[in-house]
Design a protein around this motif. Structure first.
Motif, PDB file in Angstrom:
ATOM      1  N   THR A 132       0.856  -1.191   0.000  1.00  0.00           N
ATOM      2  CA  THR A 132       0.000   0.000   0.000  1.00  0.00           C
ATOM      3  C   THR A 132       0.891   1.240   0.000  1.00  0.00           C
ATOM      4  OG1 THR A 132      -0.103   0.044   2.409  1.00  0.00           O
ATOM      5  CG2 THR A 132      -1.836  -1.212   1.282  1.00  0.00           C
ATOM      6  N   ARG A 167       1.458   3.641   2.248  1.00  0.00           N
ATOM      7  CA  ARG A 167       2.125   4.045   3.509  1.00  0.00           C
ATOM      8  C   ARG A 167       2.193   5.579   3.632  1.00  0.00           C
ATOM      9  NH1 ARG A 167       4.932  -0.265   6.176  1.00  0.00           N
ATOM     10  NH2 ARG A 167       4.025  -2.154   5.329  1.00  0.00           N
ATOM     11  N   GLY A 218      -0.326   7.282   5.099  1.00  0.00           N
ATOM     12  CA  GLY A 218      -1.305   7.679   6.123  1.00  0.00           C
ATOM     13  C   GLY A 218      -0.819   8.826   6.999  1.00  0.00           C
ATOM     14  N   LEU A 257      -0.600  12.207   5.119  1.00  0.00           N
ATOM     15  CA  LEU A 257      -1.883  12.898   4.956  1.00  0.00           C
ATOM     16  C   LEU A 257      -2.358  13.417   6.317  1.00  0.00           C
ATOM     17  CD1 LEU A 257      -3.518  10.410   2.435  1.00  0.00           C
ATOM     18  CD2 LEU A 257      -2.880  12.784   1.969  1.00  0.00           C
ATOM     19  N   TYR A 313      -7.383   2.835  -5.585  1.00  0.00           N
ATOM     20  CA  TYR A 313      -6.644   3.680  -4.637  1.00  0.00           C
ATOM     21  C   TYR A 313      -7.397   4.992  -4.385  1.00  0.00           C
ATOM     22  CZ  TYR A 313      -2.959   6.212  -2.300  1.00  0.00           C
ATOM     23  OH  TYR A 313      -2.257   6.931  -1.358  1.00  0.00           O
ATOM     24  N   GLU A 335     -10.041   4.713  -1.961  1.00  0.00           N
ATOM     25  CA  GLU A 335      -9.596   4.691  -0.557  1.00  0.00           C
ATOM     26  C   GLU A 335      -9.461   6.118  -0.021  1.00  0.00           C
ATOM     27  OE1 GLU A 335      -9.341   1.923   1.361  1.00  0.00           O
ATOM     28  OE2 GLU A 335     -10.114   0.974  -0.450  1.00  0.00           O
ATOM     29  N   TRP A 364     -12.671   7.123   1.199  1.00  0.00           N
ATOM     30  CA  TRP A 364     -13.021   6.614   2.540  1.00  0.00           C
ATOM     31  C   TRP A 364     -12.595   7.614   3.614  1.00  0.00           C
ATOM     32  CZ3 TRP A 364     -16.061   3.142   4.652  1.00  0.00           C
ATOM     33  CH2 TRP A 364     -16.420   2.000   3.946  1.00  0.00           C
ATOM     34  N   PHE A 398       2.601   1.452  12.752  1.00  0.00           N
ATOM     35  CA  PHE A 398       1.788   1.178  11.556  1.00  0.00           C
ATOM     36  C   PHE A 398       1.203  -0.222  11.669  1.00  0.00           C
ATOM     37  CE2 PHE A 398       1.356  -0.770   7.330  1.00  0.00           C
ATOM     38  CZ  PHE A 398       0.538   0.155   6.705  1.00  0.00           C
ATOM     39  N   ASN A 410      -3.957  -2.231   6.787  1.00  0.00           N
ATOM     40  CA  ASN A 410      -5.414  -2.097   6.914  1.00  0.00           C
ATOM     41  C   ASN A 410      -6.131  -3.434   7.124  1.00  0.00           C
ATOM     42  OD1 ASN A 410      -7.955  -0.569   6.736  1.00  0.00           O
ATOM     43  ND2 ASN A 410      -8.231  -1.712   4.834  1.00  0.00           N
ATOM     44  N   MET A 470      -8.356  -4.529  10.481  1.00  0.00           N
ATOM     45  CA  MET A 470      -9.712  -5.083  10.515  1.00  0.00           C
ATOM     46  C   MET A 470      -9.741  -6.376  11.335  1.00  0.00           C
ATOM     47  SD  MET A 470     -11.486  -4.454   6.887  1.00  0.00           S
ATOM     48  CE  MET A 470     -10.284  -4.504   5.622  1.00  0.00           C
ATOM     49  N   PHE A 490      -5.255   2.341  19.745  1.00  0.00           N
ATOM     50  CA  PHE A 490      -4.747   2.693  18.410  1.00  0.00           C
ATOM     51  C   PHE A 490      -4.316   4.164  18.382  1.00  0.00           C
ATOM     52  CE2 PHE A 490      -6.115  -0.287  14.718  1.00  0.00           C
ATOM     53  CZ  PHE A 490      -5.651  -1.386  15.404  1.00  0.00           C
ATOM     54  N   ASP A 536      -0.433   7.270  11.993  1.00  0.00           N
ATOM     55  CA  ASP A 536      -1.459   7.986  11.221  1.00  0.00           C
ATOM     56  C   ASP A 536      -2.731   8.173  12.041  1.00  0.00           C
ATOM     57  OD1 ASP A 536      -2.881   5.569  11.109  1.00  0.00           O
ATOM     58  OD2 ASP A 536      -2.259   5.092   9.081  1.00  0.00           O
ATOM     59  N   SER A 578     -11.007   8.671  10.959  1.00  0.00           N
ATOM     60  CA  SER A 578     -10.797   7.352  10.349  1.00  0.00           C
ATOM     61  C   SER A 578     -10.699   6.260  11.403  1.00  0.00           C
ATOM     62  CB  SER A 578      -9.510   7.337   9.526  1.00  0.00           C
ATOM     63  OG  SER A 578      -9.600   8.247   8.484  1.00  0.00           O
ATOM     64  N   SER A 627     -15.701  -2.229  12.360  1.00  0.00           N
ATOM     65  CA  SER A 627     -15.377  -3.589  12.788  1.00  0.00           C
ATOM     66  C   SER A 627     -16.310  -4.086  13.891  1.00  0.00           C
ATOM     67  CB  SER A 627     -13.934  -3.649  13.298  1.00  0.00           C
ATOM     68  OG  SER A 627     -13.058  -3.398  12.242  1.00  0.00           O
TER      69      SER A 627
HETATM   70  C1  LIG Z   1      -9.759  -0.295  13.173  1.00  0.00           C
HETATM   71  C2  LIG Z   1      -9.196   0.653  12.147  1.00  0.00           C
HETATM   72  C3  LIG Z   1      -8.579   1.828  12.555  1.00  0.00           C
HETATM   73  C4  LIG Z   1      -8.067   2.730  11.609  1.00  0.00           C
HETATM   74  N1  LIG Z   1      -7.474   3.887  12.050  1.00  0.00           N
HETATM   75  C5  LIG Z   1      -7.018   4.797  11.151  1.00  0.00           C
HETATM   76  C6  LIG Z   1      -6.441   6.018  11.575  1.00  0.00           C
HETATM   77  O1  LIG Z   1      -6.345   6.321  12.771  1.00  0.00           O
HETATM   78  N2  LIG Z   1      -5.976   6.875  10.622  1.00  0.00           N
HETATM   79  C7  LIG Z   1      -6.057   6.582   9.277  1.00  0.00           C
HETATM   80  O2  LIG Z   1      -5.602   7.387   8.456  1.00  0.00           O
HETATM   81  N3  LIG Z   1      -6.612   5.436   8.855  1.00  0.00           N
HETATM   82  C8  LIG Z   1      -7.099   4.534   9.742  1.00  0.00           C
HETATM   83  N4  LIG Z   1      -7.643   3.357   9.297  1.00  0.00           N
HETATM   84  C9  LIG Z   1      -7.789   3.146   7.840  1.00  0.00           C
HETATM   85  C10 LIG Z   1      -6.614   2.415   7.143  1.00  0.00           C
HETATM   86  O3  LIG Z   1      -6.303   1.245   7.850  1.00  0.00           O
HETATM   87  C11 LIG Z   1      -5.378   3.286   7.028  1.00  0.00           C
HETATM   88  O4  LIG Z   1      -5.706   4.517   6.437  1.00  0.00           O
HETATM   89  C12 LIG Z   1      -4.315   2.620   6.140  1.00  0.00           C
HETATM   90  O5  LIG Z   1      -3.982   1.355   6.649  1.00  0.00           O
HETATM   91  C13 LIG Z   1      -3.062   3.492   6.077  1.00  0.00           C
HETATM   92  O6  LIG Z   1      -2.076   2.859   5.342  1.00  0.00           O
HETATM   93  P1  LIG Z   1      -1.699   3.314   3.865  1.00  0.00           P
HETATM   94  O7  LIG Z   1      -1.441   4.770   3.834  1.00  0.00           O
HETATM   95  O8  LIG Z   1      -0.658   2.412   3.364  1.00  0.00           O
HETATM   96  O9  LIG Z   1      -3.090   3.027   3.138  1.00  0.00           O
HETATM   97  P2  LIG Z   1      -3.449   2.936   1.594  1.00  0.00           P
HETATM   98  O10 LIG Z   1      -4.140   1.628   1.418  1.00  0.00           O
HETATM   99  O11 LIG Z   1      -2.307   3.216   0.739  1.00  0.00           O
HETATM  100  O12 LIG Z   1      -4.571   4.060   1.427  1.00  0.00           O
HETATM  101  C14 LIG Z   1      -4.267   5.404   1.041  1.00  0.00           C
HETATM  102  C15 LIG Z   1      -4.884   6.379   1.977  1.00  0.00           C
HETATM  103  O13 LIG Z   1      -6.304   6.286   1.912  1.00  0.00           O
HETATM  104  C16 LIG Z   1      -6.865   6.510   3.201  1.00  0.00           C
HETATM  105  N5  LIG Z   1      -7.559   5.294   3.626  1.00  0.00           N
HETATM  106  C17 LIG Z   1      -7.349   4.036   3.194  1.00  0.00           C
HETATM  107  N6  LIG Z   1      -8.229   3.191   3.765  1.00  0.00           N
HETATM  108  C18 LIG Z   1      -8.984   3.917   4.581  1.00  0.00           C
HETATM  109  C19 LIG Z   1     -10.075   3.633   5.457  1.00  0.00           C
HETATM  110  N7  LIG Z   1     -10.556   2.388   5.583  1.00  0.00           N
HETATM  111  N8  LIG Z   1     -10.609   4.627   6.167  1.00  0.00           N
HETATM  112  C20 LIG Z   1     -10.152   5.886   6.049  1.00  0.00           C
HETATM  113  N9  LIG Z   1      -9.137   6.235   5.237  1.00  0.00           N
HETATM  114  C21 LIG Z   1      -8.570   5.271   4.513  1.00  0.00           C
HETATM  115  C22 LIG Z   1      -5.704   6.818   4.131  1.00  0.00           C
HETATM  116  O14 LIG Z   1      -5.540   8.205   4.209  1.00  0.00           O
HETATM  117  C23 LIG Z   1      -4.533   6.156   3.438  1.00  0.00           C
HETATM  118  O15 LIG Z   1      -3.304   6.698   3.754  1.00  0.00           O
HETATM  119  C24 LIG Z   1      -8.170   2.435  10.237  1.00  0.00           C
HETATM  120  C25 LIG Z   1      -8.788   1.239   9.828  1.00  0.00           C
HETATM  121  C26 LIG Z   1      -9.287   0.361  10.766  1.00  0.00           C
HETATM  122  C27 LIG Z   1      -9.937  -0.911  10.308  1.00  0.00           C
END
Ligand SMILES: Cc1cc2nc3c(=O)[nH]c(=O)nc-3n(C[C@H](O)[C@H](O)[C@H](O)COP(=O)(O)OP(=O)(O)OC[C@H]3O[C@@H](n4cnc5c(N)ncnc54)[C@H](O)[C@@H]3O)c2cc1C
Length: 473
Positions: A237, A239, A241, A244, A277, A280, A283, A343, A346, A350, A371, A377, A382, A390
């Motif tokens: 992914t 990374r 988070g 942003l 992407y 996401e 979301w 970190f 995602n 879940m 968390f 992040d 979020s 969940s």
């Molecule tokens: C229980 C739980 C708690 C979470 N807590 C947070 C949190 O505190 N802060 C946070 O930014 N995200 C949170 N998430 C959403 C998601 O897990 C993370 O955004 C993601 O894992 C960050 O890694 P990445 O940047 O590699 O994600 P990528 O998969 O590369 O996604 C890109 C960006 O999209 C956004 N995004 C992606 N999935 C979600 C989602 N389900 N909800 C909201 N935004 C999303 C994030 O800004 C993320 O950086 C949570 C999810 C769960 C299930």
């Protein structure tokens, strides 16, 4: 001719110079911009954050301060309540206006209201801008003008809206603040009396974040996102988070770069990945919109029918979960990854959150706050959204009767066990098949590794009974 002589830009979750909306407007409309950040003054502990995220913040402020120096400017750091400190700074600098980018959580909004009152009292304008999102909550509404409660129609609307173009590079902020204007030094964890951060963190600051964004897009992780994003082993992914979260990169620029990559993509898989992407990113804005329209989600379940439901889990089980000692390898790997790096992937977020709420029956709020203490992040909207999803109580939640089985999830998403072995070293010589079912002989799968603390199917039935009973009331 600029409109103002001196203005203040209040940095918040926008710790960058590139494509920063309020900062760009300030630079255009004033001869001199005073860049300011107000540190919080709590000590020892905070309900929302711990050493990991604060350590990263310190690094981001250090980098911002150096970047401002390259523009011959200087970051003014103060500590205390933002409205009080900014009022002081307005008087000291004789600023004629304040600029900032809007925040969407109830606490950020409250502070904006107070600052607005300060500016009204002094008689200067306070300019606020959309910057943290592509679309604010009130831009994405249902046909009847109300907020969405589920993601899919929200995202359809969100995707179809025109996106604002990025503003590019900033070249000057005018003259540096007068040397007589005092600033605190860039903080360390001592400022909050926090213990040293033990997690290994990515490099902080705008430059490092831009490098991560570039790598994600150019190394083609983006192009395989749809196929690989559920695999927690390796980097599948973006990374981004934390970047942003702290505004180290601009959401507009990230979106534009993704669209440019989509235009050049040569395979349907790559195009699908980029679309996935971008969904996401929607979301993230969906949960920010939920928090904007329904700030009560901080205190109670989004779904009214599940308010006041019992969560009979024990403190002992909660502690075992936090330490990654549940005897469910995928859960333990996730919880240990969180402590080691700030970190968690995602898919694993879940799995561990559903395990805490549906297998251990602990309140989602306990997990939410754990968390927030450790995630780099960690972001209220979020995180609350993810936890309530969940737990089966949130907006667009997984229906309460759809309970993920951690053993099956392992089979599907970590089939060769490499994610588990990375984070649970005592399992490094154990074959992957042993991570996919509870041990049949009731013996530990490795010396020192615990037996599963619960039986998944028994606890699943218990959860279904608790939810059904509460709904029937
Ligand atoms: C229980 C739980 C708690 C979470 N807590 C947070 C949190 O505190 N802060 C946070 O930014 N995200 C949170 N998430 C959403 C998601 O897990 C993370 O955004 C993601 O894992 C960050 O890694 P990445 O940047 O590699 O994600 P990528 O998969 O590369 O996604 C890109 C960006 O999209 C956004 N995004 C992606 N999935 C979600 C989602 N389900 N909800 C909201 N935004 C999303 C994030 O800004 C993320 O950086 C949570 C999810 C769960 C299930």
């Amino acid at each position: 001719m600029p409109q103002y002589k001196t203005v203040i830009h209040w940095f918040r979750r926008d710790l960058r110079l590139m494509d920063n909306t309020a900062l760009h407007h300030a630079a255009k409309e004033a001869a001199q911009v005073i860049p300011a950040y107000v540190l919080s003054d709590w000590k020892s502990q905070h309900g929302w954050t711990g050493s990991t995220r604060q350590q990263f913040l310190c690094g981001c402020l250090d980098s911002l301060s150096k970047n401002l120096e390259t523009l011959s400017s200087r970051l003014i750091l103060r500590c205390g309540q933002a409205d009080v400190e900014l009022e002081r700074l307005i008087h000291e600098t004789q600023a004629e206006a304040v600029y900032y980018n809007r925040d969407y959580d109830p606490y950020g909004r409250e502070m904006e209201k107070k600052l607005q009152e300060v500016c009204n009292r002094i008689g200067i304008p306070c300019h606020s801008y959309k910057d943290r999102v592509l679309h604010e909550a009130d831009e994405v509404l249902t046909g009847s003008g109300g907020p969405y409660r589920v993601y899919t129609p929200y995202s359809r609307n969100w995707l179809g809206l025109n996106k604002t173009a990025s503003l590019g590079k900033l070249t000057t902020l005018g003259q540096a603040p007068d040397p007589a204007i005092k600033s605190l030094p860039v903080p360390t964890l001592e400022h909050w009396q926090l213990p040293e951060a033990t997690a290994i963190l990515p490099a902080a600051g705008e430059r490092a974040a831009r490098e991560r964004m570039k790598t994600f897009i150019e190394n083609r992780t983006l192009h395989a996102y749809a196929q690989k994003r559920n695999i927690p082993a390796g980097v599948t992914t973006s990374r981004l988070g934390q970047d942003l979260r702290f505004g180290l990169i601009s959401i507009r620029e990230l979106h534009e770069r993704c669209m440019a990559a989509a235009a050049l993509a040569t395979t349907p898989d790559a195009r699908t990945s980029i679309e996935t992407y971008i969904k996401e990113l929607a979301w993230r804005e969906f949960y920010l919109a939920i928090l904007w329209h329904y700030p009560e989600v901080f205190d109670e379940e989004f779904a009214p029918e599940f308010r006041g439901m019992p969560w009979p889990g024990s403190d002992e089980d909660f502690q075992t979960w936090t330490q990654g000692r549940t005897g469910f390898p995928i859960v333990d790997a996730g919880m240990r990854e969180l402590l080691a790096t700030g970190f968690v992937h995602n898919r694993v977020r879940m799995i561990v959150s559903m395990f805490l709420t549906k297998d251990l029956h602990c309140h989602w709020r306990l997990g939410e706050s754990h968390f927030m203490q450790h995630l780099l992040d960690g972001e209220n909207a979020s995180n609350n959204g993810g936890w309530q999803w969940s737990a089966g109580t949130g907006a667009d939640a997984a229906p309460y009767f759809r309970i993920q089985n951690p053993w099956t999830q392992t089979k599907r998403y970590d089939p060769d066990g490499s994610y588990i072995r990375t984070w649970v070293p005592e399992l490094k010589n154990v074959s992957a098949e042993r991570f996919m079912d509870p041990p049949k002989d009731n013996r530990a799968i490795a010396p020192g590794y615990p037996l599963p603390i619960v039986d998944h199917s028994t606890e699943r039935d218990r959860t279904l009974a608790i939810f059904a009973k509460h709904r029937g009331k």
